[in-house]
Design a protein around this motif. Sequence first.
Motif, PDB file in Angstrom:
ATOM      1  N   CYS A 245     -52.576 -60.713  -5.007  1.00 23.10           N
ATOM      2  CA  CYS A 245     -52.449 -60.195  -5.565  1.00 23.10           C
ATOM      3  C   CYS A 245     -52.906 -58.759  -4.862  1.00 23.10           C
ATOM      4  O   CYS A 245     -52.166 -57.514  -4.390  1.00 23.10           O
ATOM      5  N   ALA A 246     -54.242 -58.556  -5.517  1.00 22.97           N
ATOM      6  CA  ALA A 246     -55.070 -57.815  -4.668  1.00 22.97           C
ATOM      7  C   ALA A 246     -55.051 -57.357  -3.580  1.00 22.97           C
ATOM      8  O   ALA A 246     -55.409 -55.991  -2.803  1.00 22.97           O
ATOM      9  N   GLY A 247     -55.504 -59.146  -2.630  1.00 26.69           N
ATOM     10  CA  GLY A 247     -55.413 -58.304  -1.351  1.00 26.69           C
ATOM     11  C   GLY A 247     -54.176 -58.212  -0.902  1.00 26.69           C
ATOM     12  O   GLY A 247     -54.427 -57.390  -0.124  1.00 26.69           O
ATOM     13  N   GLY A 248     -52.294 -58.019  -1.526  1.00 21.20           N
ATOM     14  CA  GLY A 248     -51.567 -58.118  -0.960  1.00 21.20           C
ATOM     15  C   GLY A 248     -51.473 -56.313  -0.919  1.00 21.20           C
ATOM     16  O   GLY A 248     -50.729 -55.034  -0.140  1.00 21.20           O
ATOM     17  N   MET A 249     -52.117 -55.875  -2.636  1.00 20.28           N
ATOM     18  CA  MET A 249     -52.408 -54.198  -2.593  1.00 20.28           C
ATOM     19  C   MET A 249     -52.991 -53.742  -1.654  1.00 20.28           C
ATOM     20  O   MET A 249     -52.565 -52.003  -0.881  1.00 20.28           O
TER      21      MET A 249
END
Length: 262
Positions: A245-249
């Motif tokens: 999730c954080a990596g995608g953002m």
Amino acid sequence: MISLLSSEWLKTKRTGIRWLGFLLPPLFSLAVAGYIVLRGQLSETEIFQLFFFSWEGLMVPIMTGILAASLVQEEAFAGNFTGYLTRSIDRKKLYFSKYLFLLLFHFVSAILAFFVFQLTMQIGSPDAVKGWVIFALALIFGLFGALPLLAIHLWASFVWGTGISIGIGIGGLISSMALGTSVLADRVWILMPWLWPYRMAGLPGAYLKFTAGMDRPPVEIASGAVARQFLTGNLVLLISLVIFCAGGMVWFNSWEGRKSQE
């Protein structure tokens, strides 16, 4: 954030997304419950395993890939992401709102599926299931197990598009089911994201094996296997959720759209 979620909801108008999320799950649960009622002579544990294998093991991985791909495809159709990427809203907030909408959509779909299953069972075979609390807890565990999977498919949908996201879901499902039914299942399931919803949902099912007059808990509980899988699973899920999730953002913050479509 509310306005962004409202915007996401409006984008699904006149698309097949609402039908997929709100009509297919109840129909699926109705079919599973109907099969159980017509077949009869299934224990509560067998009913539990059949429903959650069908829903968490089969439907969730496939639906996740299709829903994530469909939500992203809406932006691709609207000017190849041009309008979406040039909005004045912070990119990370845009991406997270898309993930949160996907999560809420999945949550409502799961609740509808469970409600229809429970209602059909209570009408068709009211004495077949007594431990509905265990079923509800399993549904919550399954929802938690799907969190990283939603993030994986959303990221993949932005990067590669609809076909790849759905293909990853189907491929992951096939490989997970092949390994999940083998003797290696207890060792490798933690490495297979498409198995996480099903395996997490299955943990409370061990408590259905309690029977009157038992001198000790069922083997899975007495040995600590359920507790170990619960703790290990939660740790892996939390780490994976942060990564995807954080990596995608972070990735989306500097993304300029698919070059092949510009």
